[in-house]
Design an enzyme around this catalytic site. Structure first.
Site, short mmCIF file in Angstrom:
data_model
loop_
_atom_site.label_atom_id
_atom_site.label_comp_id
_atom_site.label_asym_id
_atom_site.label_seq_id
_atom_site.Cartn_x
_atom_site.Cartn_y
_atom_site.Cartn_z
N GLU A 185 -57.75 60.26 -45.40
CA GLU A 185 -56.64 60.16 -46.35
C GLU A 185 -56.66 58.85 -47.14
O GLU A 185 -56.02 58.75 -48.18
CB GLU A 185 -55.29 60.29 -45.62
CG GLU A 185 -54.99 61.71 -45.20
CD GLU A 185 -53.74 61.84 -44.34
OE1 GLU A 185 -53.21 62.96 -44.26
OE2 GLU A 185 -53.30 60.85 -43.72
N ASP B 152 -50.48 72.86 -45.83
CA ASP B 152 -50.33 74.12 -45.09
C ASP B 152 -48.86 74.50 -45.08
O ASP B 152 -48.01 73.71 -45.48
CB ASP B 152 -50.87 73.95 -43.65
CG ASP B 152 -50.12 72.86 -42.91
OD1 ASP B 152 -49.13 73.17 -42.25
OD2 ASP B 152 -50.50 71.67 -43.01
#
Ligand code: ADE
Length: 252
Positions: free
Chosen positions: A15, A221
């Site tokens: 990230e 998600d």
């Protein structure tokens, strides 16, 4: 007035690696099993680090950023699972406020309230929110998005006209991977837009030290029975690219 130093945090290396690669005059420092990268981004002093996953990991890391590296503001960037029905994969959520959805010391204290702090909700800094909003809307503009992510990858993750949402983020030491858990959270805290595992811990520490912060999350998600599908590939192809573009756009 103290010198402006911006802390940039993510939970996992993928990230923030892209942001680390943007630094000039980069130096690495190891403290408490974390690797902190100091350097400059567009002539602005920054410190970049990944905390590892969860509230404790995030809280110790942001404390080190504040006490050892003397950051004066914090930006957290990473992924989250979508909870609200309007929030889709590929959208971005900016946390206007943050709550620890797994904090429950009732009946001693009200559910979600941090004991002896008298607070459940932590508010992000309005000035940073405004700057981040502009940076994110610029990235989500169709042409910009297509310049940085291939058509193939956008189609693979079904990302069409991704949106920015500003509102409540829930954090806790739980990866949401069943629809049953998601529905229970929706009942208890219906205003939550998305869930992740660090933001509200970072927010609490920043609040306690008086450090302005923002939490930026890309929806990876739907926090349900399919939530682990393509997770790593999404981070590599989409959220990592979002983070680089947003940070470059915020720190110009
Ligand atoms: N971060 C990304 N997806 C998540 C999920 N489903 N639950 C908790 N944290 C997440």
């Amino acid at each position: 007035m103290s010198e402006r130093i911006i802390g940039i945090m993510g939970a996992i290396p993928q990230e923030i690696n892209g942001v680390v690669n943007l630094l000039s005059n980069k130096e690495e420092h190891e403290i408490g099993q974390r690797h902190y990268y100091t350097g400059e981004l567009n002539n602005q002093k920054v410190v970049v680090v990944y905390s590892r996953v969860g509230k404790v990991a995030a809280a110790t890391t942001v404390s080190t950023l504040i006490l050892e590296f003397k950051i004066t503001e914090l930006i957290f960037t990473g992924v989250a699972g979508g909870i609200h029905s309007n929030v889709k994969i590929g959208d971005i959520v900016l946390g206007q406020s943050l709550i620890q959805h797994d904090m429950n010391a009732s009946p001693l204290f009200p559910t979600f309230e941090i004991p002896m702090l008298g607070k459940a909700y932590f508010e992000a800094n309005p000035f940073q929110l405004e700057i981040a909003t502009t940076a994110i809307l610029d990235l989500l503009e169709e042409q910009h998005l297509h310049n940085v992510i291939s058509e193939k990858d956008l189609n693979k993750f079904n990302i069409h006209e991704p949106q920015l949402h500003v509102g409540l983020i829930g954090s806790g030491d739980l990866f949401f991977s069943t629809t049953a858990k998601k529905e229970k959270l929706q009942q208890n805290l219906p205003e939550i837009l998305c869930v992740e595992m660090e933001g509200a811990a970072v927010a609490q520490v920043c609040y306690e030290f008086g450090i302005p912060f923002i939490i930026i999350r890309t929806i990876s998600d739907d926090a349900d029975d399919h939530s682990t599908m393509d997770f790593n590939s999404f981070i590599e192809k989409v959220s990592n690219v979002y983070s680089i573009e947003i940070i470059k756009n915020i720190i110009k």
